[in-house]
Scaffold this motif. Structure first.
Motif, PDB file in Angstrom:
ATOM      1  N   PRO A 162      61.760 -38.876  29.914  1.00  0.00           N
ATOM      2  CA  PRO A 162      61.448 -40.079  29.128  1.00  0.00           C
ATOM      3  C   PRO A 162      62.731 -40.798  28.690  1.00  0.00           C
ATOM      4  O   PRO A 162      63.704 -40.144  28.316  1.00  0.00           O
ATOM      5  N   ILE A 163      62.658 -42.105  28.750  1.00  0.00           N
ATOM      6  CA  ILE A 163      63.789 -42.921  28.298  1.00  0.00           C
ATOM      7  C   ILE A 163      63.224 -44.114  27.500  1.00  0.00           C
ATOM      8  O   ILE A 163      62.060 -44.468  27.632  1.00  0.00           O
ATOM      9  N   PRO A 164      63.984 -44.733  26.644  1.00  0.00           N
ATOM     10  CA  PRO A 164      63.520 -45.925  25.901  1.00  0.00           C
ATOM     11  C   PRO A 164      63.204 -47.066  26.844  1.00  0.00           C
ATOM     12  O   PRO A 164      63.904 -47.288  27.840  1.00  0.00           O
ATOM     13  N   CYS A 165      62.125 -47.800  26.528  1.00  0.00           N
ATOM     14  CA  CYS A 165      61.747 -48.974  27.351  1.00  0.00           C
ATOM     15  C   CYS A 165      62.528 -50.181  26.863  1.00  0.00           C
ATOM     16  O   CYS A 165      62.521 -50.514  25.656  1.00  0.00           O
ATOM     17  N   ASN A 166      63.247 -50.830  27.761  1.00  0.00           N
ATOM     18  CA  ASN A 166      64.058 -51.987  27.386  1.00  0.00           C
ATOM     19  C   ASN A 166      63.200 -53.252  27.255  1.00  0.00           C
ATOM     20  O   ASN A 166      63.480 -54.147  26.475  1.00  0.00           O
ATOM     21  N   ASN A 167      62.169 -53.395  28.110  1.00  0.00           N
ATOM     22  CA  ASN A 167      61.364 -54.619  28.122  1.00  0.00           C
ATOM     23  C   ASN A 167      59.952 -54.299  27.652  1.00  0.00           C
ATOM     24  O   ASN A 167      59.382 -53.338  28.088  1.00  0.00           O
TER      25      ASN A 167
ATOM     26  N   GLU B 284      49.962 -46.934  24.363  1.00  0.00           N
ATOM     27  CA  GLU B 284      51.398 -47.070  24.100  1.00  0.00           C
ATOM     28  C   GLU B 284      52.176 -46.973  25.401  1.00  0.00           C
ATOM     29  O   GLU B 284      51.930 -46.096  26.232  1.00  0.00           O
ATOM     30  N   ARG B 285      53.121 -47.876  25.569  1.00  0.00           N
ATOM     31  CA  ARG B 285      53.888 -47.929  26.818  1.00  0.00           C
ATOM     32  C   ARG B 285      54.983 -46.842  26.802  1.00  0.00           C
ATOM     33  O   ARG B 285      55.669 -46.667  25.799  1.00  0.00           O
ATOM     34  N   THR B 286      55.070 -46.147  27.876  1.00  0.00           N
ATOM     35  CA  THR B 286      56.126 -45.127  28.023  1.00  0.00           C
ATOM     36  C   THR B 286      56.937 -45.406  29.282  1.00  0.00           C
ATOM     37  O   THR B 286      56.393 -45.898  30.275  1.00  0.00           O
ATOM     38  N   CYS B 287      58.239 -45.107  29.205  1.00  0.00           N
ATOM     39  CA  CYS B 287      59.128 -45.291  30.354  1.00  0.00           C
ATOM     40  C   CYS B 287      59.823 -43.940  30.675  1.00  0.00           C
ATOM     41  O   CYS B 287      60.055 -43.114  29.767  1.00  0.00           O
ATOM     42  N   SER B 288      60.139 -43.736  31.906  1.00  0.00           N
ATOM     43  CA  SER B 288      60.795 -42.483  32.322  1.00  0.00           C
ATOM     44  C   SER B 288      61.555 -42.712  33.617  1.00  0.00           C
ATOM     45  O   SER B 288      61.346 -43.722  34.306  1.00  0.00           O
TER      46      SER B 288
ATOM     47  N   GLN C 195      60.354 -35.642  35.388  1.00  0.00           N
ATOM     48  CA  GLN C 195      60.208 -36.913  34.655  1.00  0.00           C
ATOM     49  C   GLN C 195      60.953 -36.796  33.329  1.00  0.00           C
ATOM     50  O   GLN C 195      60.665 -35.910  32.506  1.00  0.00           O
TER      51      GLN C 195
END
Length: 280
Positions: free
Chosen positions: A275-280, A258-262, A273
């Motif tokens: 975490p934030i929602p992944c836009n792409n 699962e892709r995670t963004c931060s 770090q």
């Protein structure tokens, strides 16, 4: 006087007529016999003199002049490899005989494939074709078809061993319909009783010899008897343990992560770090 002359003339004419009829009958008979002879000549089968055996010959018998004789044989059914002259049978003289490689019955033609060259023994080398080699394969009761193999038979050769890359045991057909030239030290193809052999000798090309030698040193060889009239050939037989047991090899595929963004921020001099929602 005239009566006598007339009578003589009449008798002469009668005799002449009788002679003409006899001549005609003789000519007709002669012509019929001539036509019959021509018809018989047309039906005569052309023949040639060849050598045949006058007594039974078995493997290893030396062929002497007393054992053979000439007979007339139909040209249209002439076998290949017959001998027509004394010079062909005994090119080096009767003291250098040929030797029988197979059984030959009385009045059977003497053929080149059934005898050796003059002065040669009836060994394996005499039966090898040009360019071929003899190679011995170790066998036992199970791998040698329970002793039913005879010289002249054809066998399929299977190799059983472990593959170096996968470590899996496999059985593979490596040579198909390869001819036997000897069983143990016996090259006589007329053997009747089965015997448990320790080795069989096959006729093979140098390439086949290399394949068999490598296979024999890395695994176990097993022979399968091929039928006399079997012309089918299949060199793509290979069975491994999974195929034998009906096991299908399972392939595991990793699930995508699962892709995670931060984002990284600094608080009191430390990187944090968030975490934030992944836009792409």
């Amino acid at each position: 006087m005239r009566i006598i002359f007339g009578l003589v003339l009449l008798i002469g004419v009668g005799l002449a007529g009788f002679a003409v009829q006899m001549t005609r009958g003789y000519m007709s008979t002669y012509q019929a016999e001539l036509e019959a002879e021509k018809a018989n000549r047309a039906n005569i089968i052309p023949t040639e003199e060849i050598f045949v055996a006058v007594e039974p010959l078995v493997y290893g018998d030396a062929i002497t002049p007393e054992m053979i004789k000439k007979v007339r044989w139909p040209v249209e059914s002439m076998p290949e490899g017959v001998f027509r002259t004394d010079e062909e049978v005994f090119p080096d003289g009767p003291d250098t005989p040929r030797v029988a490689l197979r059984s030959i019955e009385p009045f059977e033609p003497i053929l080149a494939v059934k005898v050796t060259e003059p002065g040669k023994n009836a060994g394996v080398a005499a039966s090898l074709r040009s360019g071929m080699r003899a190679f011995a394969i170790r066998v036992d009761v199970s791998s040698g078809v329970s002793g039913f193999l005879r010289p002249g038979d054809r066998v399929d050769v299977y190799w059983t061993g472990r593959l170096p890359d996968s470590g899996q045991d496999v059985t593979k057909l490596i040579q198909s319909a390869i001819p036997l030239v000897a069983v143990d030290q016996q090259a006589d193809g007329e053997l009747v009783a089965p015997s448990i052999a320790r080795t069989v000798t096959v006729e093979a090309t140098p390439q086949q010899v290399a394949i068999l030698a490598q296979a024999q040193s890395t695994g176990k060889l097993t022979l399968a008897l091929v039928g006399r009239n079997d012309t089918a050939s299949d060199e793509s037989v290979e069975i491994d343990q999974n195929t034998l047991l009906g096991i299908q090899e399972q392939v595991f595929v990793e699930a995508p992560k699962e892709r995670t963004c931060s984002v990284t921020t600094r608080k009191n001099g430390e990187a944090v770090q968030i975490p934030i929602p992944c836009n792409n």
